[in-house]
Design a protein around this motif. Structure first.
Motif, short mmCIF file in Angstrom:
data_model
loop_
_atom_site.label_atom_id
_atom_site.label_comp_id
_atom_site.label_asym_id
_atom_site.label_seq_id
_atom_site.Cartn_x
_atom_site.Cartn_y
_atom_site.Cartn_z
N LEU A 254 21.83 19.75 -8.40
CA LEU A 254 21.37 19.97 -7.03
C LEU A 254 20.17 20.92 -6.94
O LEU A 254 19.17 20.58 -6.30
CB LEU A 254 22.52 20.48 -6.16
CG LEU A 254 22.18 20.78 -4.70
CD1 LEU A 254 21.63 19.55 -3.99
CD2 LEU A 254 23.41 21.33 -3.97
N ARG A 257 17.00 19.11 -8.19
CA ARG A 257 16.47 18.08 -7.29
C ARG A 257 15.86 18.71 -6.04
O ARG A 257 14.89 18.17 -5.47
CB ARG A 257 17.57 17.09 -6.89
CG ARG A 257 18.19 16.37 -8.08
CD ARG A 257 17.17 15.70 -8.96
NE ARG A 257 16.51 14.59 -8.30
CZ ARG A 257 15.44 13.96 -8.76
NH1 ARG A 257 14.85 14.39 -9.88
NH2 ARG A 257 14.92 12.95 -8.10
N LEU A 258 16.42 19.82 -5.58
CA LEU A 258 15.82 20.52 -4.44
C LEU A 258 14.46 21.10 -4.81
O LEU A 258 13.57 21.20 -3.96
CB LEU A 258 16.76 21.63 -3.95
CG LEU A 258 18.06 21.16 -3.29
CD1 LEU A 258 18.93 22.36 -2.93
CD2 LEU A 258 17.78 20.33 -2.05
N LEU A 400 23.00 11.90 -4.62
CA LEU A 400 22.41 13.24 -4.67
C LEU A 400 21.08 13.23 -5.41
O LEU A 400 20.09 13.84 -4.96
CB LEU A 400 23.41 14.19 -5.35
CG LEU A 400 23.05 15.66 -5.55
CD1 LEU A 400 24.33 16.49 -5.63
CD2 LEU A 400 22.25 15.90 -6.84
N TRP A 403 18.49 11.27 -3.03
CA TRP A 403 18.21 11.76 -1.69
C TRP A 403 17.75 13.21 -1.65
O TRP A 403 16.91 13.58 -0.82
CB TRP A 403 19.44 11.59 -0.80
CG TRP A 403 19.73 10.14 -0.48
CD1 TRP A 403 18.90 9.08 -0.69
CD2 TRP A 403 20.92 9.62 0.11
NE1 TRP A 403 19.49 7.92 -0.27
CE2 TRP A 403 20.73 8.21 0.24
CE3 TRP A 403 22.10 10.17 0.55
CZ2 TRP A 403 21.71 7.38 0.77
CZ3 TRP A 403 23.08 9.35 1.10
CH2 TRP A 403 22.88 7.97 1.21
N CYS A 404 18.32 14.06 -2.50
CA CYS A 404 18.00 15.50 -2.42
C CYS A 404 16.57 15.80 -2.85
O CYS A 404 16.03 16.87 -2.53
CB CYS A 404 18.98 16.32 -3.25
SG CYS A 404 20.64 16.34 -2.56
N GLY A 410 16.38 16.71 1.54
CA GLY A 410 16.78 17.94 0.89
C GLY A 410 18.29 18.10 0.81
O GLY A 410 19.01 17.19 0.38
N ILE A 411 18.81 19.25 1.28
CA ILE A 411 20.24 19.53 1.20
C ILE A 411 21.05 18.58 2.07
O ILE A 411 22.22 18.31 1.80
CB ILE A 411 20.51 21.00 1.60
CG1 ILE A 411 21.94 21.41 1.20
CG2 ILE A 411 20.28 21.20 3.08
CD1 ILE A 411 22.19 21.46 -0.26
N TYR A 412 20.43 17.98 3.10
CA TYR A 412 21.13 17.02 3.94
C TYR A 412 21.49 15.76 3.15
O TYR A 412 22.48 15.09 3.48
CB TYR A 412 20.28 16.66 5.15
CG TYR A 412 20.18 17.77 6.16
CD1 TYR A 412 21.11 17.90 7.18
CD2 TYR A 412 19.15 18.70 6.09
CE1 TYR A 412 21.02 18.92 8.11
CE2 TYR A 412 19.05 19.73 7.01
CZ TYR A 412 19.99 19.84 8.02
OH TYR A 412 19.91 20.86 8.92
N GLY A 413 20.71 15.43 2.13
CA GLY A 413 21.06 14.30 1.28
C GLY A 413 22.38 14.53 0.55
O GLY A 413 23.18 13.60 0.39
N TYR A 414 22.62 15.77 0.14
CA TYR A 414 23.87 16.11 -0.53
C TYR A 414 25.04 15.98 0.43
O TYR A 414 26.10 15.42 0.09
CB TYR A 414 23.77 17.53 -1.08
CG TYR A 414 25.04 18.07 -1.69
CD1 TYR A 414 25.62 17.47 -2.79
CD2 TYR A 414 25.65 19.21 -1.16
CE1 TYR A 414 26.78 17.97 -3.35
CE2 TYR A 414 26.80 19.72 -1.71
CZ TYR A 414 27.38 19.10 -2.80
OH TYR A 414 28.52 19.60 -3.34
#
Length: 519
Positions: A254, A257-258, A400, A403-404, A410-414
């Motif tokens: 995470l 990817r962010l 994740l 999308w992230c 960003g974090i909304y993808g997680y």
């Protein structure tokens, strides 16, 4: 024939009291961690904890479920003399796996920290992680035994005492440290956890020693018992190990990817700390009640299946699903409008409404998935829960990863990935339960009523919390009035729909214990 009568409400009530106290103490513990460790410190701790979860899952998940299920079946069939063999098997398997994990971590600790977790600071906490694993194993084996025998008060006392000691020990250790090395912060957190686990392990060992089962501990396990133990433990251990390894990979992936989405490493690690150490515990407050009901139902379902009472299995399965909805959805609906205020108050961390809504929906999906998976395990269908859990974790990891890294998500993808995979896993588990038990779906009663109650409570909380904050001095008074009003509205809505939750749970468990039957 001997009949023992207990109610699900009694068992769930004992567990719920302990779980509510535990949840309140756990929330205070999260507040303490956020104050002393900060978002980045929580991020480093989360990386170490992800490794600990993998070790814990591989060593304990299948062992504890096998211990709980077999002890419940032995008790139901009047074969108390075989319970000692179950306990001996559990400890033998656990310590064998624990020694193997300890050797691997001691030999390759630096490579795990640098290569897998992506942060060399994590290695400092590994010695305490291993101590915590060994003590947790002793504690959880005894807890699973007591749950199988429906001695819920033992586990409740142990968990509450453990959490109190953890808050004190971790708080003192973090307060004495004034540096900025977050590897040392993670190490001190696990050192405090070790101190609390010593208490639980000693207490439960003492309670077992004082029980009537102590003399049965010397009884060896026969071949049939060993085969059944491994048939339960092996697939669950593989499943939990795979699921937690994938989930931990997500925690490690995470932040990376962010960073692709444009965040710095510190910002990405802080985002991980916020979602795992602040926002998620806040939205998961209802889990105390949900897990209490699921845990109380597990030995009842196992016993009903052991006695061949299919109608009883169907009734308990439907009741578990309905009760999870009646508790989880309304409670989460109240929390969603309050979460931004509570997060700012407790953690000093603002949360946006969209963030909270997605996380709350994902939490509800996880409650349903937890209940369905527990029912499958209780019925001996663990291979199906294995498949859905692993598939869900894999799908979440893939989503994740994609999308992230998008700046628009960003974090909304997680959070969205958590919601979709949890809901899909529950849908699959529910379909398996319907085919294997014949339980009726009844969507209006088991899903429509909770959703209707949740919608009413969400609207009340969203409107009246703002109103009370305008007319009452301070946010605390507004919070108390809003929650009290939501509770009264919840009871009124259920009564109008013809449901009394306490009476619904007060279903007697008549479990005949027939001696001299084989498992």
């Amino acid at each position: 024939m001997r009949i023992r009568k207990k109610t699900i409400l009694y068992a769930a009530g004992v567990l719920a009291c302990g779980d509510l106290a535990l949840q309140a103490l756990g929330f205070l513990y999260r507040v303490l961690l956020s104050r002393y460790a900060g978002a980045e410190g929580l991020g480093v701790y989360r990386l170490v904890h992800s490794a600990y979860l993998v070790l814990n899952a591989g060593c304990l998940s299948g062992v504890t479920m096998a211990c709980s299920r077999l002890s419940a079946a032995c008790e139901a069939r009047g074969e108390q003399q075989r319970i000692g063999g179950v306990v001996r098997l559990a400890f033998s398997v656990f310590f064998t796996l624990c020694v193997a994990c300890t050797a691997a971590v001691l030999l390759f600790g630096e490579s795990i920290a640098r290569g897998l977790l992506g942060d060399m600071r994590c290695a400092r906490a590994f010695p305490f992680v291993l101590l915590c694993l060994a003590l947790t194993g002793v504690e959880n084996i005894f807890k699973s035994l007591f749950i199988g025998l429906e001695k819920m008060h033992y586990t409740a006392c142990s968990e509450v005492g453990e959490q109190l000691i953890r808050i004190l020990s971790v708080g003192l250790l973090l307060r004495q440290y004034h540096g900025t090395d977050y590897g040392v912060v993670a190490m001190r957190i696990f050192a405090g956890m070790v101190i609390s686990e010593v208490f639980s392990a000693l207490l439960l060992t003492r309670l077992f020693g004082r029980s009537q089962m102590r003399g049965a501990l010397g009884a060896p396990a026969d071949r049939s018992l060993r085969r059944q133990f491994l048939q339960i433990a092996l697939p669950l251990s593989v499943s939990a190990l795979a699921s937690n390894a994938i989930s931990s990979a997500g925690s490690v992936l995470l932040p990376q990817r962010l960073m692709v989405a444009g965040l710095t490493y510190e910002q990405a690690l802080s985002a991980l700390g916020v979602v795992s150490g602040m926002a998620t515990p806040l939205l998961l407050l209802p889990i105390a009640l949900v897990s209490a009901v699921c845990t109380a139902l597990l030995p009842a379902v196992t016993a009903a299946q052991a006695m061949g009472d299919q109608r009883r299995v169907q009734a308990l399965t439907g009741r578990a699903i309905a009760t999870v909805g009646l508790i989880a959805i309304p409670a989460t609906a109240v929390l969603i409008p309050l979460a931004p205020y509570l997060s700012e108050l407790c953690f000093g961390q603002p949360l946006t409404p969209g963030y909270v809504t997605l996380l709350g929906a994902a939490a509800v999906a996880s409650y349903y998935q937890m209940a369905a998976g527990s029912l499958l395990n209780a019925l001996g269908l663990q291979r199906w829960s294995v498949a859905t859990a692993v598939a869900a974790e894999l799908a979440q990891l893939v989503l994740l990863y994609r999308w992230c890294a998008r700046p628009t998500m960003g974090i909304y993808g997680y959070l969205l990935a958590m919601l979709l995979t949890g809901a899909a896993a529950f849908a699959v588990d529910l379909q398996i339960l319907r085919r294997r038990t014949g339980v009726a779906l009844r969507p209006l009663r088991r899903f429509g009523v909770p959703l209707l109650s949740g919608a009413a409570l969400f609207g009340w909380t969203r409107v009246f919390f703002r109103l009370f904050r305008q007319i009452l001095p301070g946010g605390h008074a507004a919070l108390c009035c809003t929650v009290a009003g939501a509770g009264l509205l919840y009871v009124l809505v259920l009564r109008l729909l013809g449901i009394r939750l306490l009476r619904y749970l007060s279903h007697r468990i008549e479990r005949p214990a027939i001696p001299h039957l084989c498992l």
